[in-house]
Design a protein around this motif. Sequence first.
Motif, PDB file in Angstrom:
ATOM      1  N   GLY A 116       0.775  -1.238   0.000  1.00 32.36           N
ATOM      2  CA  GLY A 116       0.000   0.000   0.000  1.00 32.36           C
ATOM      3  C   GLY A 116       0.804   1.285   0.000  1.00 32.36           C
ATOM      4  O   GLY A 116       0.256   2.362   0.249  1.00 32.36           O
ATOM      5  N   TYR A 117       2.095   1.186  -0.304  1.00 31.00           N
ATOM      6  CA  TYR A 117       2.915   2.396  -0.346  1.00 31.00           C
ATOM      7  C   TYR A 117       2.852   3.045  -1.724  1.00 31.00           C
ATOM      8  O   TYR A 117       2.451   2.423  -2.705  1.00 31.00           O
ATOM      9  N   THR A 118       3.281   4.280  -1.805  1.00 28.79           N
ATOM     10  CA  THR A 118       3.286   4.994  -3.083  1.00 28.79           C
ATOM     11  C   THR A 118       4.494   4.558  -3.912  1.00 28.79           C
ATOM     12  O   THR A 118       5.474   4.029  -3.379  1.00 28.79           O
ATOM     13  N   TRP A 119       4.416   4.808  -5.217  1.00 24.91           N
ATOM     14  CA  TRP A 119       5.572   4.489  -6.054  1.00 24.91           C
ATOM     15  C   TRP A 119       6.757   5.393  -5.724  1.00 24.91           C
ATOM     16  O   TRP A 119       7.912   5.023  -5.933  1.00 24.91           O
ATOM     17  N   GLN A 120       6.467   6.568  -5.158  1.00 21.98           N
ATOM     18  CA  GLN A 120       7.557   7.442  -4.720  1.00 21.98           C
ATOM     19  C   GLN A 120       8.340   6.800  -3.573  1.00 21.98           C
ATOM     20  O   GLN A 120       9.572   6.891  -3.511  1.00 21.98           O
ATOM     21  N   PHE A 121       7.622   6.116  -2.661  1.00 24.59           N
ATOM     22  CA  PHE A 121       8.257   5.373  -1.561  1.00 24.59           C
ATOM     23  C   PHE A 121       9.164   4.275  -2.134  1.00 24.59           C
ATOM     24  O   PHE A 121      10.304   4.087  -1.686  1.00 24.59           O
ATOM     25  N   ALA A 122       8.646   3.541  -3.120  1.00 22.34           N
ATOM     26  CA  ALA A 122       9.412   2.449  -3.733  1.00 22.34           C
ATOM     27  C   ALA A 122      10.653   2.979  -4.443  1.00 22.34           C
ATOM     28  O   ALA A 122      11.735   2.385  -4.355  1.00 22.34           O
ATOM     29  N   LEU A 123      10.502   4.093  -5.143  1.00 25.35           N
ATOM     30  CA  LEU A 123      11.663   4.704  -5.814  1.00 25.35           C
ATOM     31  C   LEU A 123      12.723   5.127  -4.807  1.00 25.35           C
ATOM     32  O   LEU A 123      13.927   5.015  -5.071  1.00 25.35           O
ATOM     33  N   PHE A 141      11.175  10.877   1.259  1.00 29.94           N
ATOM     34  CA  PHE A 141      12.040  10.464   2.366  1.00 29.94           C
ATOM     35  C   PHE A 141      11.310  10.463   3.719  1.00 29.94           C
ATOM     36  O   PHE A 141      11.947  10.287   4.754  1.00 29.94           O
ATOM     37  N   HIS A 142       9.993  10.612   3.709  1.00 30.96           N
ATOM     38  CA  HIS A 142       9.262  10.718   4.969  1.00 30.96           C
ATOM     39  C   HIS A 142       9.267   9.434   5.798  1.00 30.96           C
ATOM     40  O   HIS A 142       9.137   9.475   7.014  1.00 30.96           O
ATOM     41  N   GLN A 143       9.407   8.268   5.124  1.00 35.24           N
ATOM     42  CA  GLN A 143       9.270   7.003   5.849  1.00 35.24           C
ATOM     43  C   GLN A 143      10.520   6.130   5.756  1.00 35.24           C
ATOM     44  O   GLN A 143      10.442   4.913   5.825  1.00 35.24           O
ATOM     45  N   ILE A 144      11.678   6.769   5.623  1.00 36.84           N
ATOM     46  CA  ILE A 144      12.893   5.979   5.407  1.00 36.84           C
ATOM     47  C   ILE A 144      13.340   5.227   6.664  1.00 36.84           C
ATOM     48  O   ILE A 144      14.135   4.295   6.575  1.00 36.84           O
ATOM     49  N   PHE A 145      12.840   5.602   7.855  1.00 36.35           N
ATOM     50  CA  PHE A 145      13.268   4.937   9.088  1.00 36.35           C
ATOM     51  C   PHE A 145      12.224   3.940   9.610  1.00 36.35           C
ATOM     52  O   PHE A 145      12.246   3.548  10.770  1.00 36.35           O
ATOM     53  N   THR A 146      11.296   3.538   8.740  1.00 36.76           N
ATOM     54  CA  THR A 146      10.265   2.577   9.148  1.00 36.76           C
ATOM     55  C   THR A 146      10.747   1.144   8.912  1.00 36.76           C
ATOM     56  O   THR A 146      11.669   0.893   8.120  1.00 36.76           O
ATOM     57  N   PHE A 147      10.103   0.187   9.593  1.00 33.40           N
ATOM     58  CA  PHE A 147      10.456  -1.230   9.418  1.00 33.40           C
ATOM     59  C   PHE A 147      10.179  -1.689   7.999  1.00 33.40           C
ATOM     60  O   PHE A 147      10.953  -2.453   7.412  1.00 33.40           O
ATOM     61  N   ASP A 148       9.050  -1.233   7.443  1.00 30.08           N
ATOM     62  CA  ASP A 148       8.708  -1.631   6.074  1.00 30.08           C
ATOM     63  C   ASP A 148       9.756  -1.159   5.077  1.00 30.08           C
ATOM     64  O   ASP A 148      10.088  -1.879   4.129  1.00 30.08           O
ATOM     65  N   MET A 149      10.286   0.050   5.258  1.00 30.51           N
ATOM     66  CA  MET A 149      11.342   0.532   4.367  1.00 30.51           C
ATOM     67  C   MET A 149      12.567  -0.370   4.480  1.00 30.51           C
ATOM     68  O   MET A 149      13.193  -0.718   3.466  1.00 30.51           O
ATOM     69  N   ALA A 150      12.910  -0.766   5.711  1.00 36.63           N
ATOM     70  CA  ALA A 150      14.063  -1.658   5.910  1.00 36.63           C
ATOM     71  C   ALA A 150      13.846  -2.994   5.207  1.00 36.63           C
ATOM     72  O   ALA A 150      14.752  -3.539   4.565  1.00 36.63           O
ATOM     73  N   LEU A 151      12.613  -3.535   5.313  1.00 42.27           N
ATOM     74  CA  LEU A 151      12.287  -4.818   4.700  1.00 42.27           C
ATOM     75  C   LEU A 151      12.358  -4.719   3.176  1.00 42.27           C
ATOM     76  O   LEU A 151      12.949  -5.587   2.517  1.00 42.27           O
ATOM     77  N   VAL A 152      11.763  -3.673   2.618  1.00 43.12           N
ATOM     78  CA  VAL A 152      11.783  -3.464   1.169  1.00 43.12           C
ATOM     79  C   VAL A 152      13.217  -3.276   0.683  1.00 43.12           C
ATOM     80  O   VAL A 152      13.639  -3.872  -0.320  1.00 43.12           O
ATOM     81  N   LEU A 153      13.967  -2.465   1.402  1.00 44.18           N
ATOM     82  CA  LEU A 153      15.349  -2.180   1.028  1.00 44.18           C
ATOM     83  C   LEU A 153      16.199  -3.448   1.052  1.00 44.18           C
ATOM     84  O   LEU A 153      16.997  -3.695   0.134  1.00 44.18           O
ATOM     85  N   MET A 154      16.042  -4.276   2.097  1.00 48.55           N
ATOM     86  CA  MET A 154      16.810  -5.519   2.198  1.00 48.55           C
ATOM     87  C   MET A 154      16.483  -6.472   1.051  1.00 48.55           C
ATOM     88  O   MET A 154      17.369  -7.164   0.527  1.00 48.55           O
ATOM     89  N   THR A 155      15.220  -6.517   0.645  1.00 54.09           N
ATOM     90  CA  THR A 155      14.832  -7.379  -0.474  1.00 54.09           C
ATOM     91  C   THR A 155      15.489  -6.926  -1.761  1.00 54.09           C
ATOM     92  O   THR A 155      16.065  -7.734  -2.511  1.00 54.09           O
ATOM     93  N   PHE A 156      15.406  -5.628  -2.027  1.00 56.50           N
ATOM     94  CA  PHE A 156      16.068  -5.078  -3.216  1.00 56.50           C
ATOM     95  C   PHE A 156      17.568  -5.386  -3.193  1.00 56.50           C
ATOM     96  O   PHE A 156      18.141  -5.820  -4.192  1.00 56.50           O
ATOM     97  N   LEU A 157      18.198  -5.159  -2.042  1.00 56.43           N
ATOM     98  CA  LEU A 157      19.646  -5.358  -1.904  1.00 56.43           C
ATOM     99  C   LEU A 157      20.038  -6.812  -2.159  1.00 56.43           C
ATOM    100  O   LEU A 157      20.962  -7.088  -2.927  1.00 56.43           O
ATOM    101  N   PHE A 158      19.328  -7.740  -1.512  1.00 65.02           N
ATOM    102  CA  PHE A 158      19.701  -9.146  -1.608  1.00 65.02           C
ATOM    103  C   PHE A 158      19.560  -9.663  -3.034  1.00 65.02           C
ATOM    104  O   PHE A 158      20.497 -10.255  -3.588  1.00 65.02           O
ATOM    105  N   VAL A 159      18.397  -9.468  -3.625  1.00 68.31           N
ATOM    106  CA  VAL A 159      18.148 -10.025  -4.960  1.00 68.31           C
ATOM    107  C   VAL A 159      19.097  -9.416  -5.981  1.00 68.31           C
ATOM    108  O   VAL A 159      19.707 -10.128  -6.793  1.00 68.31           O
TER     109      VAL A 159
END
Length: 439
Positions: free
Chosen positions: A100-107, A242-260
């Motif tokens: 449910g996040y925005t594409w701006q969050f994903a970018l 950059f409003h939600q960069i310190f959230t758990f979901d951002m960490a989870l999304v970021l780790m997935t991008f990084l690993f793959v």
Amino acid sequence: MMSVQDFLEKRFNLSKCGTNPKTEMTAGVTTFMTMAYILAVNPGILSAAGMDPAAVFGATALSAFIATLFMAFAANMPFALAPGMGLNAFFAFTVVQVMGYTWQFALTAVFLEGIIFLILTATNLREAIVNCIPLPIKHAISAGIGLFIAFIGFKNAGIVVSHPATLVTLGNMISGPALVCVSGLIITGILIAKKVKGALLFGILASTVIGIFCGVTDLAHFDMSAMFKMPDMSPILFQLDFHQIFTFDMALVLMTFLFVDMFDTVGTLVGVASKACMLDENGCVPRAKQALFADAIGTTLGALMGTSTVTTYVESAAGVAEGGRTGLTALTVAILFGLALFVAPLFLLIPGAATAPTLIIVGLFMMTPIKNIDLEEYTDSIPAFLTIVMMPFTFSIAEGIVFGMMSYVLLKLLTGRQKEIPVLAYFLFVLFIGKFMMH
């Protein structure tokens, strides 16, 4: 005054690499033709996240152009880069539609991933990870990628389709895409058997023409008015949040991008380099650091332009199979991506079924390093086998590396041969265990 050929020779060390401009450029065109589908597919996937498809097309082509250009001149390697499949689907369907996040969050997550990769590459950690992969696994990665891209080819042609009971099954062999693929496979096979230079490229062109008569090559939607016009990228340019960069979901999304991205890129570099006999005497990828910088720069700039993670493409193997050995192959691909910004309708005529025969035959070519694996040394051959089969079975290069490296560490450790395990491999083992626990 230095001629163009002399400049290319000096800049890319063509003679030293046993190649020439014609071979390199043919290889570049072949690689581009096999991966040009991303220009059509990426806008379609990211539009599901609410992004402007025409703008995403521009971002896709431009990010591929810049990243591949960097690969050409900084690394002098025959690899091409573009926004990666799989990660774009995770971007649109998981992060945006499910979470449910925005594409701006994903970018923003993609941008942060690029920054982290720049730091990891500058500190040589990513290069160390590439170099710590044991030689049998490196050879296995090439063979695994061969099965993986052949599977993609069969899938793109509708020859292999999903099935609820058996997972996959044979598709409709008299459908248009299947007929195009089989015809292209026969034509390309004949050309290769006769040792015709540019066989893979000619096979793609012939398949595209056959596709016209099979209703696969879509001439009806060829838009001449769109030729020579660069798409407007302003709706998605510099749209970070950059409003939600310190959230758990951002960490989870970021780790997935990084690993793959980390292990897809590592796998592609190692596998294709192994096939091209480009590994040095220690089994290391030459200029790996510069090559890894290319995808880090592409990912960072791509996020600013408005596209998902940029990664090294496994379809680069098609160009290597045509004889591509230097950055001139990558330069050719980069130029074609640059041209695609202005002549998109022309390149988008090539259907997936027309490139499928090339992917299948390149799958065969990629299998050759398996000859270098001692199949009777089971602490090497079992991890190698798992690396090979888990790539197509999980539809992921990264997962194949995970299974291969974990089994290698365990078998060597439990048979008293821990001295053969690179120190960094223990770190990867722990990382992979953590990945499974988070899955």
